[in-house]
Design an enzyme around this catalytic site. Structure first.
Site, PDB file in Angstrom:
ATOM      1  N   ARG A  92       0.838  -1.206   0.000  1.00  0.00           N
ATOM      2  CA  ARG A  92       0.000   0.000   0.000  1.00  0.00           C
ATOM      3  C   ARG A  92       0.870   1.251   0.000  1.00  0.00           C
ATOM      4  O   ARG A  92       1.842   1.347   0.750  1.00  0.00           O
ATOM      5  CB  ARG A  92      -0.913  -0.002   1.225  1.00  0.00           C
ATOM      6  CG  ARG A  92      -1.749   1.256   1.301  1.00  0.00           C
ATOM      7  CD  ARG A  92      -3.020   1.041   2.008  1.00  0.00           C
ATOM      8  NE  ARG A  92      -3.701   2.298   2.218  1.00  0.00           N
ATOM      9  CZ  ARG A  92      -4.691   2.464   3.054  1.00  0.00           C
ATOM     10  NH1 ARG A  92      -5.117   1.431   3.756  1.00  0.00           N
ATOM     11  NH2 ARG A  92      -5.269   3.632   3.180  1.00  0.00           N
ATOM     12  N   ARG A 102      -6.599   0.350  -3.029  1.00  0.00           N
ATOM     13  CA  ARG A 102      -5.545  -0.134  -2.127  1.00  0.00           C
ATOM     14  C   ARG A 102      -5.474  -1.664  -2.135  1.00  0.00           C
ATOM     15  O   ARG A 102      -6.503  -2.343  -2.195  1.00  0.00           O
ATOM     16  CB  ARG A 102      -5.808   0.370  -0.715  1.00  0.00           C
ATOM     17  CG  ARG A 102      -7.155  -0.018  -0.209  1.00  0.00           C
ATOM     18  CD  ARG A 102      -7.633   0.865   0.897  1.00  0.00           C
ATOM     19  NE  ARG A 102      -7.980   2.199   0.454  1.00  0.00           N
ATOM     20  CZ  ARG A 102      -8.458   3.144   1.257  1.00  0.00           C
ATOM     21  NH1 ARG A 102      -8.612   2.907   2.527  1.00  0.00           N
ATOM     22  NH2 ARG A 102      -8.768   4.311   0.792  1.00  0.00           N
ATOM     23  N   ASP A 105      -6.444  -2.877   3.263  1.00  0.00           N
ATOM     24  CA  ASP A 105      -6.934  -1.829   4.167  1.00  0.00           C
ATOM     25  C   ASP A 105      -7.302  -2.493   5.487  1.00  0.00           C
ATOM     26  O   ASP A 105      -8.116  -3.416   5.516  1.00  0.00           O
ATOM     27  CB  ASP A 105      -8.192  -1.200   3.536  1.00  0.00           C
ATOM     28  CG  ASP A 105      -8.606   0.065   4.250  1.00  0.00           C
ATOM     29  OD1 ASP A 105      -7.751   0.681   4.909  1.00  0.00           O
ATOM     30  OD2 ASP A 105      -9.799   0.436   4.141  1.00  0.00           O
ATOM     31  N   ASP A 107      -8.685  -1.466   9.247  1.00  0.00           N
ATOM     32  CA  ASP A 107      -9.235  -0.359  10.043  1.00  0.00           C
ATOM     33  C   ASP A 107      -9.581  -0.846  11.433  1.00  0.00           C
ATOM     34  O   ASP A 107     -10.292  -1.857  11.583  1.00  0.00           O
ATOM     35  CB  ASP A 107     -10.543   0.147   9.409  1.00  0.00           C
ATOM     36  CG  ASP A 107     -10.287   1.113   8.287  1.00  0.00           C
ATOM     37  OD1 ASP A 107      -9.239   1.772   8.310  1.00  0.00           O
ATOM     38  OD2 ASP A 107     -11.146   1.188   7.381  1.00  0.00           O
TER      39      ASP A 107
END
Ligand code: PAF
Length: 445
Positions: A92, A102, A105, A107
C-alpha cells in the site's frame, strides 16, 4: 505461576479488512495469518468476505471486505502501527489520495468499549455506522451493531468549564491541534468563515458561545442581545465544529468572581472611549476562555479591528499560548459588514447602513487615485457619511494598518480607516474598517 500477557487486560477488538487491488483475498488472508502469529494477539474469528462497491474516491474496482475479531492486550496505537506495517508490506502506498484504491486496508473499528479521539485514531471508528460494508461482517461475528456507541451527530456541547477544559486537554494530549473560535452567538456567515478557516488549519475546532455581561455597559444591549442557540448549533454542525462551549453566566463567573484584566493604550480610544470598561470585559472573558482551552490557534474577525489589537497585546503581555489568527471581514452583497447587531436595524436604517462601507471605499478610491494626505482622506469619507441623515457618526479615524496607532497629520504611506455609526432608537451601533491599500480584499475565507 507466571502470568501470561493475555491474563492482564485483554480486550475484544474488531478490525475491518478490505482490498481492491491485486489478489485481494490472498492479501487479506496473509494479513490475518500475520496477526495470528503476532505475540499478544489471538485471532478469534473471521467473518465472511463480501464483494462491495467502493465508497467515495476516484473511479476504482470493487472491494472484498470483511472483519476480524481479535483478543489482545496491545494498546490501540500499537495495534494501529501494526496494521499500517501490514498494509505497507502488502504494497500500500500512502500517497494522500483520499479513499483511493488499495491492495490492503486494515481499520480499527472497535476496541472494547473504549472511546478515543486522537490525531490519527478515533474509536469507535467515526464512520462505522454509515458503512454497511463493515456492519454486515460485524453482524457475522455476533456484534450487536445497534449498541455500538455512535459518534455524536454534530458538535459535543459543554456547559461546564471543567468538562470543556478536560475535552480540550484530551484532544491536545492526543496530538490534535486545537482551534478556538470565541463568539457571543447569534452566529452569521462572518462567524462561519472563522470556523471554516479553523477547520482547514486545525484538527479539532471548538466554538464558544457566551454573551459576556462584563463587556456591556449599563445602558447597552445586554438584555436584548440576540440569543439563537438552536440556529447557532446548526451552523456549527454545518461548519464541522467538534465542540461548542456554552456556559451559564454563573459558571463563567461564580459568586465572588471579581478579577478584571486591565488593558492599556489600545483600549482607550475609539470603541474604548465610547464604551468604558468594554475592552476590560472582553480581555477578561478571552483570558478565561484561553486558559480553559489553551488553543493552538484562536480566530477573530477583523470587523472588530480594535478588539483584535487589544487581544494581540493581551496575548503578548500575558504570554498566552498559540497564534492569534485575524480573519477578513465578510460582507453582505451590498457591502454592509456582517454583524449580529444588523438584525436590530429597521428596514430604512438597514438600507442606510451601507454608508459605512461606501464612505471607507470612497477614501480608499481617493488613496488609489494619489490622495495620501491624512486629513484630506478623512474629509472624503466624512462627506459620504454626512450625506446620510439616518446615521449619527461616533468616530472616523485613520490609523496605522498594523497596530492601529494614531497617524500624524500629513502624508500617510498606508493606513486603515475605521468608523462607528449609530442608527435608530434605541441606537444600534455599527462598526466597519478598510485598508486603504485594498489589502483586505485578498482573503479566501
Ligand atoms: O467578538 C466577540 O464576539 C466578543 O467580543 C468575544 C471576543 C467573543 C468576547 O466575548
Amino acid at each position: 505461576m507466571q502470568q501470561r500477557w493475555a491474563d492482564r487486560d485483554e480486550v475484544d477488538v474488531y478490525l475491518g479488512v478490505g482490498a481492491n487491488e491485486g489478489d485481494r483475498e490472498a492479501a487479506i488472508r496473509t494479513a490475518i495469518a500475520a496477526l495470528a502469529v503476532t505475540p499478544g494477539i489471538a485471532v478469534v474469528r473471521v467473518s465472511r468476505l463480501r464483494e462491495t462497491e467502493p465508497v467515495g474516491g476516484p473511479p476504482q474496482g470493487r472491494y472484498l471486505n470483511g472483519a476480524v475479531h481479535l483478543r489482545t492486550a496491545l494498546a490501540p496505537h500499537a495495534l494501529l502501527e501494526l496494521c499500517k506495517a501490514l498494509e505497507r508490506a502488502a504494497g500500500r502506498r500512502f500517497d494522500g489520495v483520499r479513499n483511493g484504491p488499495r491492495p490492503l486496508d486494515l481499520d480499527l473499528l472497535l476496541y472494547g468499549d473504549r472511546e478515543l479521539d486522537t490525531r490519527d485514531l478515533t474509536l469507535p471508528h467515526p464512520r462505522l455506522a454509515e458503512r454497511e460494508f463493515v456492519l454486515a461482517p460485524l453482524r457475522d461475528l455476533g456484534v450487536d451493531v445497534a449498541v455500538i456507541p455512535r459518534p455524536v451527530a454534530g458538535p459535543r456541547v459543554f456547559e461546564e468549564p471543567d468538562a470543556f477544559a478536560a475535552w480540550c486537554d484530551a484532544r491536545r494530549r492526543g496530538g490534535c491541534e486545537l482551534g478556538l473560535v470565541p463568539t457571543m452567538g447569534a452566529l452569521h456567515d462572518g462567524h462561519a468563515s472563522l470556523m471554516r478557516r479553523a477547520r482547514a488549519e486545525c484538527e479539532r475546532v471548538a466554538v464558544t458561545i457566551f454573551v459576556n455581561p462584563l463587556q456591556f455597559g449599563a445602558h447597552e444591549d445586554l438584555d436584548r442581545y440576540p440569543r439563537t442557540f438552536a440556529a447557532d448549533l446548526e451552523l456549527c454542525r454545518q461548519a464541522g465544529v467538534d465542540a461548542v462551549f456554552a456556559p451559564r453566566v454563573d459558571a463563567m463567573y461564580p459568586p465572588g468572581f471579581c478579577s478584571r484584566v486591565a488593558v492599556g493604550r489600545e483600549a482607550e480610544t475609539m470603541e474604548g472611549a465610547d464604551r468604558p470598561g468594554h475592552f476590560a470585559g472582553v480581555a477578561t472573558v478571552v483570558a478565561r476562555l484561553w486558559s480553559l482551552a489553551r488553543p493552538d490557534r484562536s480566530y477573530y474577525g477583523r470587523k472588530d479591528a480594535q478588539q483584535v489589537a487589544v487581544l494581540r497585546r493581551l496575548q503578548r503581555d500575558l504570554g498566552l499560548s498559540g497564534a492569534l489568527v485575524e480573519c477578513g471581514i465578510v460582507r453582505e452583497p451590498d457591502g454592509l459588514a456582517m454583524s449580529s447587531r444588523n438584525r436590530y436595524l429597521a428596514p430604512a436604517d438597514r438600507r442606510a447602513a451601507t454608508v459605512l462601507h461606501r464612505s471607507l471605499r470612497a477614501a480608499r478610491d481617493a488613496f488609489a487615485g494619489g490622495q495620501h494626505d491624512r486629513d484630506a482622506l478623512l474629509a472624503v469619507a466624512r462627506a459620504v457619511l454626512d450625506a446620510e441623515p439616518r446615521g449619527r457618526l461616533d468616530y472616523l479615524e485613520l490609523r496605522d494598518e498594523g497596530d492601529l496607532a494614531p497617524l500624524p497629520a500629513g502624508r500617510v504611506p498606508r493606513g486603515r480607516m475605521l468608523c462607528a455609526v449609530r442608527f435608530g432608537e434605541p441606537p444600534t451601533r455599527l462598526l466597519d474598517n478598510l485598508s486603504l491599500r485594498g489589502a483586505d480584499e485578498e482573503e479566501p475565507w
